[in-house]
Design a protein around this motif. Sequence first.
Motif, PDB file in Angstrom:
ATOM      1  N   HIS A  17      26.039   0.140   7.985  1.00 51.18           N
ATOM      2  CA  HIS A  17      24.740   0.760   7.745  1.00 51.18           C
ATOM      3  C   HIS A  17      24.063   0.135   6.530  1.00 51.18           C
ATOM      4  N   TYR A  18      22.737   0.123   6.582  1.00 52.89           N
ATOM      5  CA  TYR A  18      21.913  -0.385   5.488  1.00 52.89           C
ATOM      6  C   TYR A  18      20.765   0.581   5.261  1.00 52.89           C
ATOM      7  N   LEU A  19      20.448   0.769   4.009  1.00 51.17           N
ATOM      8  CA  LEU A  19      19.265   1.521   3.650  1.00 51.17           C
ATOM      9  C   LEU A  19      18.172   0.492   3.418  1.00 51.17           C
ATOM     10  N   MET A  20      17.076   0.628   4.149  1.00 45.74           N
ATOM     11  CA  MET A  20      15.970  -0.327   4.022  1.00 45.74           C
ATOM     12  C   MET A  20      14.825   0.347   3.266  1.00 45.74           C
ATOM     13  N   TYR A  21      14.295  -0.390   2.311  1.00 42.98           N
ATOM     14  CA  TYR A  21      13.114   0.043   1.575  1.00 42.98           C
ATOM     15  C   TYR A  21      12.115  -1.086   1.623  1.00 42.98           C
ATOM     16  N   HIS A  22      10.872  -0.782   1.972  1.00 43.35           N
ATOM     17  CA  HIS A  22       9.841  -1.814   1.856  1.00 43.35           C
ATOM     18  C   HIS A  22       8.599  -1.205   1.217  1.00 43.35           C
ATOM     19  N   TYR A  23       7.903  -2.067   0.494  1.00 50.93           N
ATOM     20  CA  TYR A  23       6.658  -1.634  -0.118  1.00 50.93           C
ATOM     21  C   TYR A  23       5.617  -2.729   0.039  1.00 50.93           C
ATOM     22  N   ILE A  24       4.373  -2.295   0.042  1.00 52.10           N
ATOM     23  CA  ILE A  24       3.243  -3.206   0.189  1.00 52.10           C
ATOM     24  C   ILE A  24       2.593  -3.366  -1.170  1.00 52.10           C
ATOM     25  N   HIS A  25       2.479  -4.616  -1.597  1.00 52.65           N
ATOM     26  CA  HIS A  25       1.878  -4.939  -2.886  1.00 52.65           C
ATOM     27  C   HIS A  25       0.497  -5.535  -2.631  1.00 52.65           C
ATOM     28  N   LEU A  26      -0.518  -4.948  -3.233  1.00 53.95           N
ATOM     29  CA  LEU A  26      -1.876  -5.458  -3.131  1.00 53.95           C
ATOM     30  C   LEU A  26      -2.101  -6.450  -4.255  1.00 53.95           C
ATOM     31  N   ASN A  27      -2.226  -7.731  -3.912  1.00 57.08           N
ATOM     32  CA  ASN A  27      -2.386  -8.783  -4.906  1.00 57.08           C
ATOM     33  C   ASN A  27      -3.874  -8.952  -5.195  1.00 57.08           C
TER      34      ASN A  27
END
Length: 155
Positions: free
Chosen positions: A45-55
């Motif tokens: 199992h893996y915990l996935m985290y993603h975020y969107i960065h506004l450049n």
Amino acid sequence: MSDSLTDLKRVPHTILEHRLETARKLEENETEAYELLKDKETGEHYLMYHYIHLNVSEGGHKETYYHFMPIGHDDALAIVLGEQGYHYPEQWNRPYLRNSSNDDSYVWFDPSTSESYEYYERLGQLLNDKLTRFKKNGKPDPDAIRSLLQDLDKL
């Protein structure tokens, strides 16, 4: 059975796309999301985290960053049952995969090294304080400079 992703130094995104499937979506909003993933080939199992960065400096270009932290079966169950936290960075205290800046692969990052960053941050603040006081004291003479450098060496 295939090798664990934890045995690889660099993990191409194609391997992650092929092997990892969503077991449970945990949380999602406009800028970030958490999912519990399962490796179809190993059962890990893996915990996935993603975020969107506004450049902003690049005209509002959006970049998405992904992190994958291996977790045990007990941790996966505890997260699903709401008995264990999973938010980044508080609960991300063991090595995890994150985007490499060079290509479409992921490399392991060990957050335990952040303690050394805190040490250098404190050291930098001490150096800055000493230099600020030295500057406020007026004209520097050779003896004052020598004394300052000796004090800095002791740090």
